[in-house]
Scaffold this active site. Structure first.
Site, PDB file in Angstrom:
ATOM      1  N   PRO A  36       0.830  -1.224   0.000  1.00 18.44           N
ATOM      2  CA  PRO A  36       0.000   0.000   0.000  1.00 18.44           C
ATOM      3  C   PRO A  36       0.854   1.259   0.000  1.00 18.44           C
ATOM      4  CG  PRO A  36      -0.063  -1.117   2.156  1.00 18.44           C
ATOM      5  CD  PRO A  36       0.739  -1.995   1.247  1.00 18.44           C
ATOM      6  N   ASP A  37       0.316   2.353  -0.585  1.00 17.76           N
ATOM      7  CA  ASP A  37       1.031   3.636  -0.486  1.00 17.76           C
ATOM      8  C   ASP A  37       0.664   4.280   0.850  1.00 17.76           C
ATOM      9  OD1 ASP A  37      -1.499   4.664  -0.844  1.00 17.76           O
ATOM     10  OD2 ASP A  37      -1.110   5.598  -2.781  1.00 17.76           O
ATOM     11  N   PHE A  38       1.073   5.530   1.071  1.00 18.88           N
ATOM     12  CA  PHE A  38       0.721   6.206   2.319  1.00 18.88           C
ATOM     13  C   PHE A  38      -0.673   6.815   2.267  1.00 18.88           C
ATOM     14  CE2 PHE A  38       5.117   7.557   4.248  1.00 18.88           C
ATOM     15  CZ  PHE A  38       5.271   6.283   4.737  1.00 18.88           C
ATOM     16  N   ARG A  39      -0.899   7.591   1.168  1.00 16.00           N
ATOM     17  CA  ARG A  39      -1.992   8.561   1.242  1.00 16.00           C
ATOM     18  C   ARG A  39      -3.227   8.264   0.412  1.00 16.00           C
ATOM     19  NH1 ARG A  39       2.851  10.912   1.604  1.00 16.00           N
ATOM     20  NH2 ARG A  39       3.286  12.071   3.507  1.00 16.00           N
ATOM     21  N   ASN A 110      10.824   5.207  -2.486  1.00 15.78           N
ATOM     22  CA  ASN A 110      10.386   3.896  -1.989  1.00 15.78           C
ATOM     23  C   ASN A 110      11.503   3.172  -1.250  1.00 15.78           C
ATOM     24  OD1 ASN A 110       7.990   4.503  -3.090  1.00 15.78           O
ATOM     25  ND2 ASN A 110       8.252   3.262  -4.927  1.00 15.78           N
ATOM     26  N   ASP A 112      11.177  -0.197  -0.811  1.00 11.76           N
ATOM     27  CA  ASP A 112      10.904  -1.618  -1.055  1.00 11.76           C
ATOM     28  C   ASP A 112      11.969  -2.322  -1.893  1.00 11.76           C
ATOM     29  OD1 ASP A 112      10.357  -0.733  -3.697  1.00 11.76           O
ATOM     30  OD2 ASP A 112       8.232  -0.500  -3.270  1.00 11.76           O
ATOM     31  N   HIS A 129      14.955   7.826   0.538  1.00  8.12           N
ATOM     32  CA  HIS A 129      14.490   7.620   1.916  1.00  8.12           C
ATOM     33  C   HIS A 129      15.046   6.325   2.510  1.00  8.12           C
ATOM     34  CE1 HIS A 129      10.887  10.484   0.988  1.00  8.12           C
ATOM     35  NE2 HIS A 129      12.034  11.111   1.083  1.00  8.12           N
TER      36      HIS A 129
END
Ligand code: CNA
Length: 354
Positions: A36-39, A110, A112, A129
């Site tokens: 899932p993304d954040f927003r 990302n 991941d 990040h």
């Protein structure tokens, strides 16, 4: 010609003219992989964090909150840990840009590591990040292997699954950048070099709301074509839209498919997907084997430790010879070596750098 084909025509032309692409990516390129993304309003992580009882959703990635209550982060960390997700069409397309010598850089927010799993080389990727590839104690900076971290994280009987540093008992966390932490110097160093050399900027799957990353598209030269691939129009593309911007308000994979088709890269794409799936399957098997042998080795190690403890008792009574002590030491080193090997295999699996 479909409307998407028409929309992407200037992008296809720029690529065919030999402009190298610089990508600026966010969580939206990985949602189709099951992360899932954040927003995103219903499916995003922030909309689904009630169970963690956070004071506000971003707290789960806030360094001050982590110091206070690391449990929420570790609950999520276990669910999102790399190793079980395969790259999306968009990630595979990045690899094709690399193969065709049309890739300049991939700036990604990302964590991941899916660009690497698709086969994009480290030199092209800037993980702005950070990532799950390494871990450190937040107090004394001592490194912890990913195997050890995963073992501590899943062992709920010891310290409720919160990995702690063996040296100072401080909290250990993966080297992903939390709110309140500095970005890696590689991000600033490479952007200093790259900013003026962007020939085609492709921004995809990001709400452009986390700074300083969000300001990168704004720093790209005015004559450089910028492309936004996103479910919604965001950031500088809303506030400072430029004449030569191309806005593709679509799903990332849909655009990747359209670009691959228009560029005539379909056969390369099919071969790429097949190769990665085969490698993933092979590595999963290697990892399973490593886990099995590690499990039997840990039971052997446990036996050896039991044996060591009873022998230590005998030792204290001066009944065990020096030769037996040496043999015992050798057995324990062999067990440690096997653990290191399993750790190495697991790291390869997590990175899956091709
Ligand atoms: P975000 O703020 O959640 O924004 C995602 C954006 O992508 C939104 O604008 C969505 O509308 C859009 N979107 C979602 N799915 C798709 C899709 N399939 N096609 C097109 N658009 C889509 O995420 P950002 O990346 O902008 O925020 C930065 C954070 C998110 C970074 O700090 C990351 O570490 C963090 N994050 C990363 C991952 C990951 O590594 N996969 C997952 C979740 C969050």
């Amino acid at each position: 010609m479909s409307s998407l084909e028409k929309q992407i025509a200037p992008v296809v032309k720029a690529i065919k003219d030999g402009r190298k692409a610089t990508f600026f990516l966010g969580a939206g390129v990985s949602t189709s992989c099951g992360i899932p993304d954040f927003r995103s309003p219903k499916t995003g992580l922030y909309a689904n964090l009630k169970r963690l009882n956070l004071p506000y959703p971003e707290a789960v990635f806030d360094i001050d909150y982590f110091k206070e209550d690391p449990k929420a982060f570790y609950t999520l960390c276990e669910e999102l840990y790399p190793g079980k997700f395969l790259p999306s069409k968009f990630h595979h397309m990045l690899k094709l840009f690399q193969d065709k010598k049309l890739l300049h850089r991939v700036y990604t927010q990302n964590i991941d590591t899916l660009e690497g799993i698709a086969g994009v080389h480290d030199e092209y990727v800037v993980a702005a990040h950070g990532s799950f590839a390494s871990n450190h104690c937040i107090e004394c900076s001592e490194a912890m292997s990913t195997t050890k971290l995963k073992q501590l994280m899943t062992d709920k009987d010891t310290n409720e699954g919160i990995p702690k540093c063996a040296s100072c008992d401080g909290l250990v966390k993966p080297d992903i950048v939390f709110f309140g932490e500095a970005l890696p110097s590689r991000f600033f160093d490479l952007w200093d070099e790259d900013a003026e050399n962007v020939e085609l900027a492709i921004v995809a799957g990001t709400s452009l709301s986390v700074y300083p990353f969000a300001s990168l598209p704004l720093e790209v030269g005015k004559s450089v074509p910028r492309v936004l691939v996103n479910n919604e129009i965001v950031g500088d593309f809303t506030t400072n839209k430029r004449k030569n911007d191309v806005i593709l308000k679509h799903d990332c994979d849909t655009v990747a498919s359209a670009l691959i088709k228009a560029l005539g890269w379909e056969d390369d794409f099919d071969a790429q997907v097949k190769e990665i799936e085969q490698r993933f399957e092979k590595n999963s098997k290697v990892l399973e084997k490593a886990d099995d042998s590690k499990a039997s080795e840990s039971s052997d190690t446990a036996k050896k430790i039991d044996q060591q403890q009873s022998e230590e008792e005998l030792l204290s009574r001066d009944l065990v010879s020096e030769a037996e002590k040496a043999q015992q030491q050798e057995q324990l080193s062999a067990a440690e070596e096997s653990e290191k090997l399993a750790d190495k295999i697991e790291k390869q699996m997590e990175g899956l750098r091709l």
